[in-house]
Design a protein around this motif. Structure first.
Motif, PDB file in Angstrom:
ATOM      1  N   GLY A   5       0.852  -1.169   0.000  1.00 22.77           N
ATOM      2  CA  GLY A   5       0.000   0.000   0.000  1.00 22.77           C
ATOM      3  C   GLY A   5       0.893   1.226   0.000  1.00 22.77           C
ATOM      4  N   SER A   6       0.303   2.380   0.225  1.00 26.08           N
ATOM      5  CA  SER A   6       1.078   3.619   0.193  1.00 26.08           C
ATOM      6  C   SER A   6       1.964   3.798   1.420  1.00 26.08           C
ATOM      7  CB  SER A   6       0.135   4.821   0.071  1.00 26.08           C
ATOM      8  OG  SER A   6      -0.767   4.843   1.173  1.00 26.08           O
ATOM      9  N   LYS A   7       1.633   3.135   2.543  1.00 25.73           N
ATOM     10  CA  LYS A   7       2.412   3.281   3.771  1.00 25.73           C
ATOM     11  C   LYS A   7       3.438   2.176   3.981  1.00 25.73           C
ATOM     12  CE  LYS A   7      -1.224   5.504   6.483  1.00 25.73           C
ATOM     13  NZ  LYS A   7      -2.050   5.335   7.686  1.00 25.73           N
ATOM     14  N   SER A   8       3.114   0.960   3.584  1.00 28.56           N
ATOM     15  CA  SER A   8       3.983  -0.171   3.882  1.00 28.56           C
ATOM     16  C   SER A   8       3.737  -1.305   2.889  1.00 28.56           C
ATOM     17  CB  SER A   8       3.725  -0.666   5.315  1.00 28.56           C
ATOM     18  OG  SER A   8       4.665  -1.643   5.672  1.00 28.56           O
ATOM     19  N   GLU A   9       4.532  -2.341   3.044  1.00 29.46           N
ATOM     20  CA  GLU A   9       4.359  -3.553   2.236  1.00 29.46           C
ATOM     21  C   GLU A   9       4.670  -4.748   3.114  1.00 29.46           C
ATOM     22  OE1 GLU A   9       8.598  -4.023  -0.004  1.00 29.46           O
ATOM     23  OE2 GLU A   9       7.232  -2.496  -0.786  1.00 29.46           O
ATOM     24  N   GLY A  10       4.259  -5.911   2.643  1.00 24.50           N
ATOM     25  CA  GLY A  10       4.501  -7.119   3.413  1.00 24.50           C
ATOM     26  C   GLY A  10       3.924  -8.323   2.706  1.00 24.50           C
ATOM     27  N   HIS A  11       3.670  -9.358   3.495  1.00 26.75           N
ATOM     28  CA  HIS A  11       3.106 -10.601   2.959  1.00 26.75           C
ATOM     29  C   HIS A  11       1.898 -11.017   3.785  1.00 26.75           C
ATOM     30  CE1 HIS A  11       7.211 -10.823   1.306  1.00 26.75           C
ATOM     31  NE2 HIS A  11       6.585 -11.396   0.283  1.00 26.75           N
ATOM     32  N   LEU A  12       0.892 -11.494   3.094  1.00 25.97           N
ATOM     33  CA  LEU A  12      -0.285 -12.063   3.725  1.00 25.97           C
ATOM     34  C   LEU A  12      -0.070 -13.574   3.774  1.00 25.97           C
ATOM     35  CD1 LEU A  12      -3.107 -11.238   4.815  1.00 25.97           C
ATOM     36  CD2 LEU A  12      -4.002 -11.865   2.569  1.00 25.97           C
ATOM     37  N   TYR A  13       0.091 -14.111   4.976  1.00 25.20           N
ATOM     38  CA  TYR A  13       0.310 -15.544   5.147  1.00 25.20           C
ATOM     39  C   TYR A  13      -1.036 -16.224   5.328  1.00 25.20           C
ATOM     40  CZ  TYR A  13       5.301 -14.747   5.710  1.00 25.20           C
ATOM     41  OH  TYR A  13       6.609 -14.408   5.493  1.00 25.20           O
ATOM     42  N   VAL A  14      -1.274 -17.256   4.537  1.00 21.99           N
ATOM     43  CA  VAL A  14      -2.573 -17.927   4.502  1.00 21.99           C
ATOM     44  C   VAL A  14      -2.381 -19.416   4.743  1.00 21.99           C
ATOM     45  CG1 VAL A  14      -4.597 -18.410   3.087  1.00 21.99           C
ATOM     46  CG2 VAL A  14      -3.340 -16.279   2.756  1.00 21.99           C
ATOM     47  N   SER A  15      -3.181 -19.956   5.644  1.00 21.04           N
ATOM     48  CA  SER A  15      -3.215 -21.393   5.877  1.00 21.04           C
ATOM     49  C   SER A  15      -4.665 -21.830   5.748  1.00 21.04           C
ATOM     50  CB  SER A  15      -2.673 -21.711   7.267  1.00 21.04           C
ATOM     51  OG  SER A  15      -2.734 -23.088   7.513  1.00 21.04           O
TER      52      SER A  15
END
Length: 136
Positions: free
Chosen positions: A85-95
């Motif tokens: 997004g405009s503020k941060s980035e990362g990963h969505l971990y899904v199980s």
């Protein structure tokens, strides 16, 4: 009239590159249409804290197919979806899991891990009836 070897190799390379690109695209498309992927994104879109941490607009990126965390078999699915997004980035971990082939997928856990190391729990299966969920 036969093609010279150089042209044959060139055209073979073009066809191979195009085929690999097409296969990669189709695999990405298959992942993005899978219910375990869609269910996780629905949870993310309905989680204000996670959306605020990322900042608008939310961008979902292609999976890294070579990442060993991404794993899907008959009964279990585990994904690491890159988001920003405009503020941060990362990963969505899904199980996610299902009881048997051709059964419905059920999310087990979804959490957002930001680049700065912050983890935001988005969803955790409650374990009560198999269909009830607890949003965190």
């Amino acid at each position: 009239m036969p093609l010279p070897l150089g042209r044959l190799l060139f055209f073979s390379g073009v066809v191979t590159s195009g085929s690999c690109t097409l296969i990669y695209y189709l695999i990405q498309k298959a992942f993005s249409k899978a219910s375990y992927y869609q269910l996780a994104l629905e949870q993310l879109h309905s989680h204000p804290e996670a959306l605020e941490a990322l900042g608008p607009p939310l961008h979902i990126h292609y999976l890294h197919l070579s990442d060993k965390y991404n794993f899907v078999d008959i009964a279990d699915a585990q994904l690491k979806i890159p988001v920003s997004g405009s503020k941060s980035e990362g990963h969505l971990y899904v199980s996610s899991s299902r009881d048997a082939p051709f059964q419905r997928w059920h999310l087990q856990e979804v959490f957002l891990k930001l680049k700065d190391g912050q983890q935001i729990p988005v969803f955790k299966h409650s374990g009560n009836s198999g269909h009830e969920v607890k949003e965190e």
